[in-house]
Design an enzyme around this catalytic site. Structure first.
Site, mmCIF file in Angstrom:
data_model
loop_
_atom_site.group_PDB
_atom_site.id
_atom_site.type_symbol
_atom_site.label_atom_id
_atom_site.label_comp_id
_atom_site.label_asym_id
_atom_site.label_seq_id
_atom_site.Cartn_x
_atom_site.Cartn_y
_atom_site.Cartn_z
ATOM 1 N N THR A 91 0.844 -1.196 0.000
ATOM 2 C CA THR A 91 0.000 0.000 0.000
ATOM 3 C C THR A 91 0.878 1.245 0.000
ATOM 4 O O THR A 91 2.110 1.156 -0.097
ATOM 5 C CB THR A 91 -1.031 -0.061 1.152
ATOM 6 O OG1 THR A 91 -1.953 1.016 0.985
ATOM 7 C CG2 THR A 91 -0.387 0.024 2.524
ATOM 8 N N LYS B 116 3.794 1.373 -3.747
ATOM 9 C CA LYS B 116 3.320 0.641 -4.935
ATOM 10 C C LYS B 116 4.241 0.838 -6.143
ATOM 11 O O LYS B 116 4.398 -0.061 -6.965
ATOM 12 C CB LYS B 116 1.885 1.050 -5.286
ATOM 13 C CG LYS B 116 0.869 0.625 -4.239
ATOM 14 C CD LYS B 116 -0.549 0.944 -4.692
ATOM 15 C CE LYS B 116 -1.549 0.680 -3.577
ATOM 16 N NZ LYS B 116 -2.936 0.864 -4.016
ATOM 17 N N ASP C 233 -6.156 -3.511 -7.794
ATOM 18 C CA ASP C 233 -7.024 -2.362 -7.483
ATOM 19 C C ASP C 233 -8.050 -2.126 -8.602
ATOM 20 O O ASP C 233 -9.253 -2.043 -8.350
ATOM 21 C CB ASP C 233 -6.189 -1.093 -7.290
ATOM 22 C CG ASP C 233 -5.422 -1.087 -5.976
ATOM 23 O OD1 ASP C 233 -5.918 -1.681 -4.991
ATOM 24 O OD2 ASP C 233 -4.327 -0.497 -5.924
ATOM 25 N N ALA D 215 -10.030 11.280 -12.911
ATOM 26 C CA ALA D 215 -9.286 10.300 -13.728
ATOM 27 C C ALA D 215 -7.795 10.622 -13.815
ATOM 28 O O ALA D 215 -7.020 9.805 -14.309
ATOM 29 C CB ALA D 215 -9.898 10.221 -15.130
ATOM 30 N N GLY D 216 -7.411 11.783 -13.324
ATOM 31 C CA GLY D 216 -5.987 12.135 -13.338
ATOM 32 C C GLY D 216 -5.253 11.725 -12.069
ATOM 33 O O GLY D 216 -4.028 11.784 -12.004
ATOM 34 N N ARG E 41 -9.988 17.940 -12.187
ATOM 35 C CA ARG E 41 -9.774 19.363 -11.875
ATOM 36 C C ARG E 41 -8.599 19.890 -12.692
ATOM 37 O O ARG E 41 -8.694 20.911 -13.345
ATOM 38 C CB ARG E 41 -9.514 19.494 -10.366
ATOM 39 C CG ARG E 41 -9.196 20.890 -9.918
ATOM 40 C CD ARG E 41 -9.007 20.938 -8.423
ATOM 41 N NE ARG E 41 -7.925 20.052 -7.967
ATOM 42 C CZ ARG E 41 -7.549 19.937 -6.703
ATOM 43 N NH1 ARG E 41 -8.168 20.612 -5.753
ATOM 44 N NH2 ARG E 41 -6.562 19.121 -6.369
ATOM 45 N N VAL F 269 -6.824 19.498 -15.806
ATOM 46 C CA VAL F 269 -7.167 18.798 -17.050
ATOM 47 C C VAL F 269 -5.939 18.239 -17.775
ATOM 48 O O VAL F 269 -6.028 17.207 -18.451
ATOM 49 C CB VAL F 269 -8.036 19.711 -17.957
ATOM 50 C CG1 VAL F 269 -7.206 20.717 -18.699
ATOM 51 C CG2 VAL F 269 -8.890 18.883 -18.893
ATOM 52 N N TYR G 284 -15.250 5.047 0.796
ATOM 53 C CA TYR G 284 -16.099 4.189 1.642
ATOM 54 C C TYR G 284 -16.187 4.703 3.077
ATOM 55 O O TYR G 284 -16.880 4.110 3.901
ATOM 56 C CB TYR G 284 -15.631 2.728 1.599
ATOM 57 C CG TYR G 284 -14.175 2.518 1.927
ATOM 58 C CD1 TYR G 284 -13.732 2.432 3.242
ATOM 59 C CD2 TYR G 284 -13.242 2.420 0.895
ATOM 60 C CE1 TYR G 284 -12.398 2.254 3.533
ATOM 61 C CE2 TYR G 284 -11.895 2.238 1.173
ATOM 62 C CZ TYR G 284 -11.480 2.154 2.492
ATOM 63 O OH TYR G 284 -10.153 1.982 2.783
ATOM 64 N N GLY H 181 -17.172 2.560 -2.125
ATOM 65 C CA GLY H 181 -15.929 1.886 -2.498
ATOM 66 C C GLY H 181 -15.553 0.683 -1.649
ATOM 67 O O GLY H 181 -14.508 0.066 -1.887
HETATM 68 P P1 NAP Z 1 -4.791 10.947 -5.635
HETATM 69 O O1 NAP Z 1 -3.850 10.208 -6.504
HETATM 70 O O2 NAP Z 1 -4.258 11.957 -4.676
HETATM 71 O O3 NAP Z 1 -5.879 11.657 -6.604
HETATM 72 C C1 NAP Z 1 -6.835 12.540 -6.062
HETATM 73 C C2 NAP Z 1 -7.835 12.946 -7.142
HETATM 74 O O4 NAP Z 1 -8.834 13.756 -6.529
HETATM 75 C C3 NAP Z 1 -7.223 13.782 -8.250
HETATM 76 O O5 NAP Z 1 -7.915 13.529 -9.448
HETATM 77 C C4 NAP Z 1 -7.476 15.218 -7.753
HETATM 78 O O6 NAP Z 1 -7.531 16.177 -8.786
HETATM 79 C C5 NAP Z 1 -8.839 15.057 -7.143
HETATM 80 N N1 NAP Z 1 -9.107 16.054 -6.131
HETATM 81 C C6 NAP Z 1 -8.579 16.120 -4.888
HETATM 82 N N2 NAP Z 1 -9.065 17.178 -4.232
HETATM 83 C C7 NAP Z 1 -9.919 17.804 -5.084
HETATM 84 C C8 NAP Z 1 -10.742 18.944 -4.981
HETATM 85 N N3 NAP Z 1 -10.805 19.678 -3.867
HETATM 86 N N4 NAP Z 1 -11.488 19.279 -6.050
HETATM 87 C C9 NAP Z 1 -11.466 18.531 -7.170
HETATM 88 N N5 NAP Z 1 -10.697 17.435 -7.349
HETATM 89 C C10 NAP Z 1 -9.954 17.078 -6.293
HETATM 90 O O7 NAP Z 1 -5.661 9.945 -4.733
HETATM 91 P P2 NAP Z 1 -6.081 8.425 -5.045
HETATM 92 O O8 NAP Z 1 -5.171 7.524 -4.352
HETATM 93 O O9 NAP Z 1 -6.300 8.288 -6.502
HETATM 94 O O10 NAP Z 1 -7.492 8.334 -4.266
HETATM 95 C C11 NAP Z 1 -8.624 9.017 -4.752
HETATM 96 C C12 NAP Z 1 -9.864 8.565 -3.999
HETATM 97 O O11 NAP Z 1 -10.129 7.180 -4.258
HETATM 98 C C13 NAP Z 1 -9.739 8.685 -2.478
HETATM 99 O O12 NAP Z 1 -10.971 9.095 -1.959
HETATM 100 C C14 NAP Z 1 -9.437 7.267 -2.027
HETATM 101 O O13 NAP Z 1 -9.882 7.016 -0.718
HETATM 102 C C15 NAP Z 1 -10.243 6.467 -3.046
HETATM 103 N N6 NAP Z 1 -9.725 5.101 -3.235
HETATM 104 C C16 NAP Z 1 -10.539 4.065 -2.900
HETATM 105 C C17 NAP Z 1 -10.099 2.776 -3.076
HETATM 106 C C18 NAP Z 1 -11.003 1.624 -2.704
HETATM 107 O O14 NAP Z 1 -10.540 0.480 -2.601
HETATM 108 N N7 NAP Z 1 -12.277 1.868 -2.528
HETATM 109 C C19 NAP Z 1 -8.820 2.527 -3.611
HETATM 110 C C20 NAP Z 1 -8.020 3.618 -3.959
HETATM 111 C C21 NAP Z 1 -8.490 4.916 -3.763
HETATM 112 P P3 NAP Z 1 -6.174 16.897 -9.326
HETATM 113 O O15 NAP Z 1 -5.537 15.899 -10.240
HETATM 114 O O16 NAP Z 1 -6.658 18.111 -10.020
HETATM 115 O O17 NAP Z 1 -5.353 17.189 -8.104
#
Ligand code: NAP
Length: 291
Positions: free
Chosen positions: A68, A72, A108, A134-135, A159, A161, A239, A260
């Site tokens: 984790t 990764k 994942d 998606a970014g 956010r 792009v 979640y 999630g």
């Molecule tokens: P990450 O790499 O930090 O990506 C965060 C994403 O959220 C980016 O697209 C970011 O946009 C956007 N974001 C953050 N704050 C924002 C705001 N105030 N307004 C608009 N966009 C915002 O994080 P991650 O690891 O991908 O995780 C993302 C989410 O998925 C989390 O909630 C995490 O808990 C969840 N998750 C769940 C599982 C599961 O097993 N259910 C697994 C993995 C992740 P920018 O690119 O513009 O910064």
């Protein structure tokens, strides 16, 4: 490395921090139910110790490990070979010890795919999908999975792009066939803005929230709530809390929605299957996760 435990530790999760990980409570009931004679433990691995930790797995008798945050990417570099999905995502969350070789996998995104099927009884390949965030790490991985499954349509929103323009370029090859022509582009990226979202949600079946927006009660809506329609399927990767503002808004208009937790469950179940080559006892794992 857990040899003296009873039963001995043969699977684990590497992280930093790792104390919060729910993986032991999900995997230990599954190990017991399938009579593996071993247990799953957490290892707090600092960045400087990552290489040594991976190299110690085989000699210590481990079958494999989950990985984790923040390891990764390191896991991707440390393994000897990787599955196609891990290769494409560029990150490894599951490692299998195979003799003196380490095989890297990523469960994942396949976990997300399975969660969608279990929650909504439909496959990614039959859906027009919008991924918001998606970014980010999870959003990019989900985008690659949806593209590999050749979904009907994929709209990547973020956010920032520029980040999804890169993801779009990475997955474009999967949309480069005769299904490309149609009323709307099969692959698009858009900014996280109400007008752009409104245009695309007309042509969307499944909305995936892969942002962290919704974790806090004070967060703004992920999408303007008036844009949600009864035909939408809404999957929020968050979640905790279990019912985000997005889920509540979706349900309020009669749309189906899920959180999630099922993705977390299925990434674990697929890792278990990868290590032990047995069908994971999903009910035991789900009960462990909720405990
Ligand atoms: P990450 O790499 O930090 O990506 C965060 C994403 O959220 C980016 O697209 C970011 O946009 C956007 N974001 C953050 N704050 C924002 C705001 N105030 N307004 C608009 N966009 C915002 O994080 P991650 O690891 O991908 O995780 C993302 C989410 O998925 C989390 O909630 C995490 O808990 C969840 N998750 C769940 C599982 C599961 O097993 N259910 C697994 C993995 C992740 P920018 O690119 O513009 O910064």
């Amino acid at each position: 490395m857990g040899k003296d435990l009873n039963p001995p530790a043969r699977v684990a999760v590497f992280g930093d921090p790792v104390a919060h990980s729910k993986s032991p409570q999900m995997h230990n009931p599954a190990l017991e139910a399938t009579g593996q004679g071993c247990q799953y433990i957490r290892f707090h691995i600092k960045p400087d110790d990552v290489r040594e930790a991976f190299r110690a797995l085989g000699p210590a008798g481990f079958i494999g490990t989950n990985v984790t945050v923040p390891h990764k990417g390191d896991a991707f570099a440390e393994v000897d070979s990787r599955t196609e999905i891990a290769e494409r995502i560029g990150s490894v969350n599951t490692v299998l010890v195979d003799g003196d070789q380490l095989i890297g996998h990523n469960t994942d995104a396949p976990g997300m795919k399975r969660a969608i099927r279990e929650n909504f009884a439909v496959d990614l390949s039959d859906l027009r999908i919008m991924i918001i965030g998606a970014g980010g790490g999870a959003g990019r991985a989900a985008s690659i999975q949806c593209a590999m499954d050749r979904c009907e349509r994929l709209v990547l929103a973020n956010r920032t792009v520029e980040k999804v323009e890169k993801v779009k370029a990475e997955v474009a090859e999967f949309f480069d066939d005769d299904r490309l022509s149609g009323p709307a582009d099969r692959l698009a990226c858009i900014p996280w803005e109400p007008d752009a979202l409104a245009r695309e949600l007309e042509h969307t079946d499944l909305i995936i929230n892969a942002t962290s927006v919704g974790m806090k009660a004070s967060d703004p809506p992920v999408i303007p709530e008036s844009l949600l329609q009864p035909h939408h399927l809404v999957y929020d990767m968050i979640y905790a809390p279990p019912r985000t503002r997005l889920i509540k808004a979706a349900e309020a208009v009669g749309a189906r929605a899920a959180n999630g937790l099922s993705m977390l469950l299925w990434q674990g179940a697929l890792a278990f299957e990868f290590w032990f080559d047995v069908e994971p006892p999903i009910d035991k794992m789900a009960a462990g996760l909720k405990a």
